[in-house]
Every structure is written in structure tokens, then in C-alpha cells.
Design a protein around this motif. Structure first.
Motif, PDB file in Angstrom:
ATOM      1  N   HIS A   1     -14.058  20.121   3.240  1.00  0.00           N
ATOM      2  CA  HIS A   1     -13.144  19.890   4.357  1.00  0.00           C
ATOM      3  C   HIS A   1     -12.430  18.557   4.205  1.00  0.00           C
ATOM      4  O   HIS A   1     -11.217  18.456   4.420  1.00  0.00           O
ATOM      5  N   LYS A   2     -13.150  17.525   3.812  1.00  0.00           N
ATOM      6  CA  LYS A   2     -12.518  16.207   3.616  1.00  0.00           C
ATOM      7  C   LYS A   2     -11.454  16.268   2.535  1.00  0.00           C
ATOM      8  O   LYS A   2     -10.352  15.733   2.681  1.00  0.00           O
ATOM      9  N   LYS A   3     -11.794  16.920   1.411  1.00  0.00           N
ATOM     10  CA  LYS A   3     -10.853  17.017   0.303  1.00  0.00           C
ATOM     11  C   LYS A   3      -9.598  17.823   0.709  1.00  0.00           C
ATOM     12  O   LYS A   3      -8.463  17.457   0.408  1.00  0.00           O
TER      13      LYS A   3
ATOM     14  N   VAL B   1     -23.931  19.573   3.627  1.00  0.00           N
ATOM     15  CA  VAL B   1     -23.875  19.034   4.980  1.00  0.00           C
ATOM     16  C   VAL B   1     -23.688  20.220   5.899  1.00  0.00           C
ATOM     17  O   VAL B   1     -22.821  21.066   5.661  1.00  0.00           O
ATOM     18  N   ASN B   2     -24.495  20.283   6.934  1.00  0.00           N
ATOM     19  CA  ASN B   2     -24.464  21.419   7.841  1.00  0.00           C
ATOM     20  C   ASN B   2     -23.249  21.377   8.766  1.00  0.00           C
ATOM     21  O   ASN B   2     -22.895  22.375   9.372  1.00  0.00           O
TER      22      ASN B   2
ATOM     23  N   VAL C   1      -3.083  17.863   4.526  1.00  0.00           N
ATOM     24  CA  VAL C   1      -2.664  17.473   5.865  1.00  0.00           C
ATOM     25  C   VAL C   1      -2.066  16.084   5.879  1.00  0.00           C
ATOM     26  O   VAL C   1      -1.023  15.832   6.427  1.00  0.00           O
ATOM     27  N   ARG C   2      -2.700  15.143   5.202  1.00  0.00           N
ATOM     28  CA  ARG C   2      -2.222  13.751   5.272  1.00  0.00           C
ATOM     29  C   ARG C   2      -1.127  13.472   4.305  1.00  0.00           C
ATOM     30  O   ARG C   2      -0.700  14.094   3.486  1.00  0.00           O
TER      31      ARG C   2
END
Length: 155
Positions: free
Chosen positions: A146-148, A137-138, A154-155
Motif C-alpha cells: 500500500h505504501k509503495k 503487517v495485518n 497518488v503522490r
């Protein structure tokens, strides 16, 4: 009769004189104490007149008695307040001790347990998730890395 009457009169006069002498001694003592206290305030007040000094002494003695009375009342009020405060703290402490012990208060003591706490094999389904094929994904904010990362740290 006259001699007996004179003797009785002399005894009464002596008693009155002793009482007056005692009062005068008390007045002098109070006046000396107040003079020591007020020595730095006014030293000009030596001897104005005996009548004025007597009135001032009476007023001073009365004021001193009133001051002592007020001090006593305040001390009693403070002592009562301290006793009430100590009693309240003791009662609160006793209550805290009583409710703090779960053996003495079993209704307040509950154990929150999960349904699977006593199971031998935990987390068996952890590795069964489908691994998605990595795709490019660009957009850096929508990338898998980034999601992982955000979900992990962070969460």
C-alpha cells in the motif's frame, strides 16, 4: 432719381424675397421629412393654423439641428475612443513583440539548468538503496504494498 430709387428698392426686395423663399423651401423640406417619420404617430395633424405651423417648424428645425450636433459629437467621441484603443493595443503589441524575443532581450532570458544536466552518466545511485525484508503487517493501510502503491500513483 425716382426711377433709380425704385430699381434699387426692387432689387433689395427681390433679394429679401429670394432669401425668404430659400428659408421657406428649407422649412418645407424638413417638415416633409419629419412628416414621413411621424406619419404613423399622428395623422390627425393636417392644417391647424399657419402661425402655429411656423413656430412648430422653427422648433422642429432647431431640434433637428441639435440632434445632428449631438450625433456628430458622439461620433467624434467614439472615433477618438477607438483611435486611443487602437493606439494602446498597438503599443501593447509592440512591447509584447520586443519582450517576447529572447535574442532582443537577453537579460530576461535565463536558462534554468540542473547541475547534472550535462553529465554523461545520470541516475547512478538509483539502485543502491537497501531493500528491506518484506514483513507481514495485518493493517492494510500500513502494508508495504500500500505504501509503495500510494507513493507511486497518488503522490
Amino acid at each position: 432719381h425716382d426711377e433709380e430709387h425704385d430699381e434699387e428698392h426692387d432689387e433689395e426686395h427681390d433679394e429679401e424675397h429670394d432669401e425668404e423663399h430659400d428659408e421657406e423651401a428649407k422649412r418645407r423640406k424638413i417638415l416633409e421629412e419629419t412628416r414621413d417619420i411621424d406619419a404613423d404617430d399622428s395623422e390627425e395633424e393636417d392644417d391647424s393654423s399657419d402661425e402655429d405651423d411656423g413656430d412648430e417648424e422653427d422648433e422642429q428645425a432647431e431640434l433637428m439641428r441639435e440632434l445632428e450636433k449631438i450625433k456628430r459629437e458622439r461620433a467624434e467621441a467614439k472615433a477618438k475612443e477607438e483611435a486611443a484603443k487602437a493606439a494602446k493595443e498597438e503599443e501593447q503589441r509592440e512591447e509584447e513583440i520586443a519582450y517576447g524575443n529572447p535574442l532582443l532581450n537577453p537579460k530576461a532570458f535565463t536558462v534554468n539548468r540542473r547541475w547534472d544536466d550535462d553529465v554523461v552518466f545520470k541516475n547512478q545511485a538509483r539502485g543502491t538503496e537497501q531493500k528491506t525484508k518484506k514483513e507481514f503487517v495485518n493493517d492494510l493501510l500500513r502494508s508495504d504494498f500500500h505504501k509503495k502503491f500510494m507513493s507511486k500513483y497518488v503522490r
